[in-house]
Design a protein around this motif. Structure first.
Motif: not given
Length: 722
Positions: A76, A79, A95, A98, A100, A108, A110
């Motif tokens: 995270d 990202y 990017p 993302h 989760t 998780e 991205y």
């Protein structure tokens, strides 16, 4: 692409169908697309995958499966920082999303764009790349790092991304904990290194910028044909903190053992890369606490290696060679300890140099103030000083005895020539903006004419282009030997460029003023003379101009007037160089005589040997002859003007440099080994005067001019007799 990717490893397989459904819901692929997934073979932390459809390619990064170390593999954060950097125009892949929801692929992840074309170098020695390109690639990497460290955290909305000051203490603590949590056996060297780092923390650690944390050459994607970075990868360790730790991490490979060192591969030196980095950031040169930052970098690498090996033992490592990393931890620690101990003395010496340099600058500034108060300022410019060229010639000779003396009186090259150009040819606006602060000594300048890709001894070869675009000119090209470009006070360059009028041989080129902070002006690297930096005024730099846009009033005198301006600039400038060379030769002869009188060989003083006595006599003859020839040229400039004195100027340009080279060479020979050492100034003097035989045109070009002018004069005499 096949050489960069492999089939997905068993421990990292996930449901491609679930991924396709998720991406189609988010409109990144069509539900009917055939999707293939391959795993990137490099990367030891977060597994990375190439996602391909018939029309698109994406890159996916995810957490590894299974038990993970606390605080590690924060995709995270990757990202978030990439999103901020991409929005700011910094080179990162875009990017895209993302996720989760661990139900999609098990962890998780991205998604980001796939950089379509580019080069990634896994071998730091860059085999198969020319030496010049190898240098430029390393310079581009350092420039990119400096750009990263110059970004404003507030404008990126990343103010809470890290913990701010105290970065070094946190890093030592973090990697000590990471190592301990992953350690498979006790390694005394790692414990000793951890203790040394905690005891050796820099006293001041309050600078805070965005840091990459793993800035290496193989984490960069370079343009397919150009030497520039188009993407920086792997932001897992990014945070906010001390930028110098980031820089040391990039430089640490220069300190590896000799058998794997980069020094034999003609990679730019640490000093060169440091100079470029500091210039790009506008900070003082140097890297204090170098031993600490290098040791911390290698300690971090050892901790990463231990973590990779731990994941191998758990069965969730990202690469097939993860087992080998367990053997790297102890050697890394021992290298770091050796570097730390070896560079303690170097760091102390660095601090001494910094202190001495500061004292020198303060003393130098004081002397300049006194010179200006005494009216000994801008003596080279007749319109300001009231001195003729003949008057100033005697002064130039005296300043030639000390390499930094011209700067005391604001009479240093290349500023003198640039001020003469602005005085003779500049508009009132140009004079107010650039000439006045140069005359005050508030700023410095450089002159960009010589180019690396053409024989610049024929100035018509100059290729740097100048294109009119509305109310602006756009400049593209490469220059080098731009003396003074690295000086922090250098604010403007005069650039010789090729215009659009290609029909007149001497009407094609123009000179234009370019502020050094204009977007697209890039200081590529400092150059050396005989392997040493002899440029006390700020370095001889290679400078690139990439789509540099300046207002149309920046052109000097007008389009196609470059050669006319050059001839006006070079006359007085060459005279100044030649008289300084005479002064330098006088000093060399003094040193020669002192040595010859104080040393004896074979039962008698050196000067009693006939060969040395003859050298002394020949040197005196050459100096006197050159002085008279140079004074004659100064008188011709005063009475006849630049154009009429061309032959005299060309003659002294050849004679003075040759004479000074010969005198200094004799002095070196009499001094023996001391002559080529740094104990006496002769080696530095020789590099300076030998360069004069190339600067402002090689001897051979001037000899041809002298011959043509002499033939012209002789033919005029013959015609007059008829």
């Amino acid at each position: 692409m096949d050489e960069l990717t492999t089939p997905v490893r068993e421990q990292h397989k996930f449901s491609v169908t679930k991924l396709l459904n998720y991406l189609s819901v988010n409109s990144w692929v069509s539900n009917n697309d055939a999707v293939t997934v391959r795993q990137y073979s490099s990367g030891q932390s977060n597994p990375t995958f190439l996602i391909q459809t018939p029309s698109k390619r994406y890159v996916l990064r995810k957490k590894p499966p299974g038990q993970l170390l606390p605080g590690a593999h924060k995709v995270d954060r990757e990202y978030r920082v990439q999103n901020a950097l991409y929005s700011a125009g910094f080179p990162v892949p875009q990017p895209l999303l993302h996720c989760t929801d661990a139900e999609v692929i098990g962890t998780e992840f991205y998604l980001m764009e796939h950089v379509k074309q580019g080069r990634i170098f896994r071998d730091l020695r860059l085999p198969g790349v020319s030496a010049a390109e190898r240098t430029a690639l390393y310079v581009a990497a350092v420039e990119t790092l400096a750009k990263l460290h110059s970004l404003d955290l507030a404008s990126l909305n990343l103010e809470g991304f890290g913990k701010g000051s105290g970065y070094c203490r946190r890093q030592v603590s973090t990697w000590s904990k990471q190592y301990s949590a992953a350690a498979h056996r006790d390694i005394p060297a790692m414990n000793e290194l951890s203790n040394w780092l905690m005891k050796s923390l820099p006293a001041k650690d309050d600078e805070v910028t965005l840091v990459h944390g793993d800035f290496r050459l193989d984490n960069l994607i370079f343009h397919p044909t150009e030497t520039r970075v188009i993407a920086v990868l792997d932001w897992e360790l990014s945070t906010t903190g001390q930028p110098l730790a980031d820089l040391a991490y990039f430089l640490m490979h220069h300190y590896w053992p000799v058998n794997i060192s980069l020094s034999s591969m003609r990679i730019p030196t640490v000093c060169d890369l440091l100079s470029i980095y500091c210039q790009c950031r506008g900070i003082p040169s140097g890297l204090p606490h170098l031993n600490f930052y290098l040791a911390l970098s290698i300690f971090k690498m050892a901790g990463i290696a231990q973590g990779i090996y731990a994941r191998h033992l758990l069965g969730n490592a990202s690469a097939p060679n993860a087992a080998q990393f367990g053997q790297c931890v102890e050697p890394f620690a021992k290298i770091a300890l050796e570097i730390a101990q070896r560079l303690v003395a170097v760091t102390s010496f660095y601090l001494l140099i910094v202190t001495t340099h500061t004292l020198y600058n303060n003393m130098h500034a004081c002397v300049q103030v006194k010179a200006r108060e005494a009216g000994l300022w801008n003596l080279f410019l007749p319109a300001v000083s009231g001195l003729s060229q003949l008057d100033y010639a005697y002064i130039a000779e005296e300043t030639g005895r000390c390499l930094f003396a011209p700067e005391v009186f604001n009479c240093q090259a290349p500023d003198t020539g640039n001020m003469e150009v602005l005085h003779m040819f500049g508009s009132e606006e140009q004079k107010k903006k650039w000439l006045e602060p140069l005359l005050r000594g508030d700023i410095r300048s450089c002159f960009c004419m010589t180019e690396p890709d053409v024989a610049s001894s024929d100035a018509t070869n100059i290729e740097c282009t100048l294109r009119r675009d509305g109310d602006s000119y756009v400049i593209n090209g490469k220059k080098w030997w731009s003396s003074g470009a690295g000086n922090p006070k250098c604010k403007v360059a005069i650039v010789m460029s090729l215009g659009m009028n290609l029909f007149l041989r001497h009407g094609q080129h123009s000179m234009i003023l370019v502020p050094m902070d204009t977007p697209g002006v890039k200081l590529i690297r400092p150059l050396t003379v005989f392997g040493q930096d002899d440029a006390i005024h700020g370095g001889h730099f290679e400078v690139h101009f990439e789509n540099v846009r300046v207002p149309a009033p920046s052109i000097i005198l007008g389009e196609g007037r470059g050669f006319e301006i050059a001839q006006g600039r070079l006359g007085p400038g060459r005279l100044h160089h030649c008289m300084r060379a005479v002064g330098l030769a006088e000093l060399a002869l003094e040193l020669l005589c002192q040595r010859a009188a104080s040393r004896s060989t074979f039962g008698k003083n050196l000067y009693q040997h006939e060969v040395v006595a003859h050298w002394i006599a020949e040197c005196r003859l050459m100096i006197e002859q050159t002085r008279l020839l140079t004074l004659h040229a100064a008188h011709a400039l005063d009475t006849l003007g630049n154009r009429a004195a061309r032959k005299q100027i060309a003659m002294i340009k050849v004679a003075a440099a040759r004479m000074a080279c010969k005198v200094v060479d004799c002095a070196i020979q009499v001094h023996g080994g001391a002559g080529v050492s740094g104990d006496v100034p002769l080696a530095q003097m020789y590099s300076y005067v030998r360069t004069l035989r190339l600067a402002d045109g090689p001897d051979e070009v001037h000899l041809s001019s002298i011959a043509n002018l002499e033939l012209r004069d002789q033919l005029k005499k013959m015609q007059a007799k008829l």
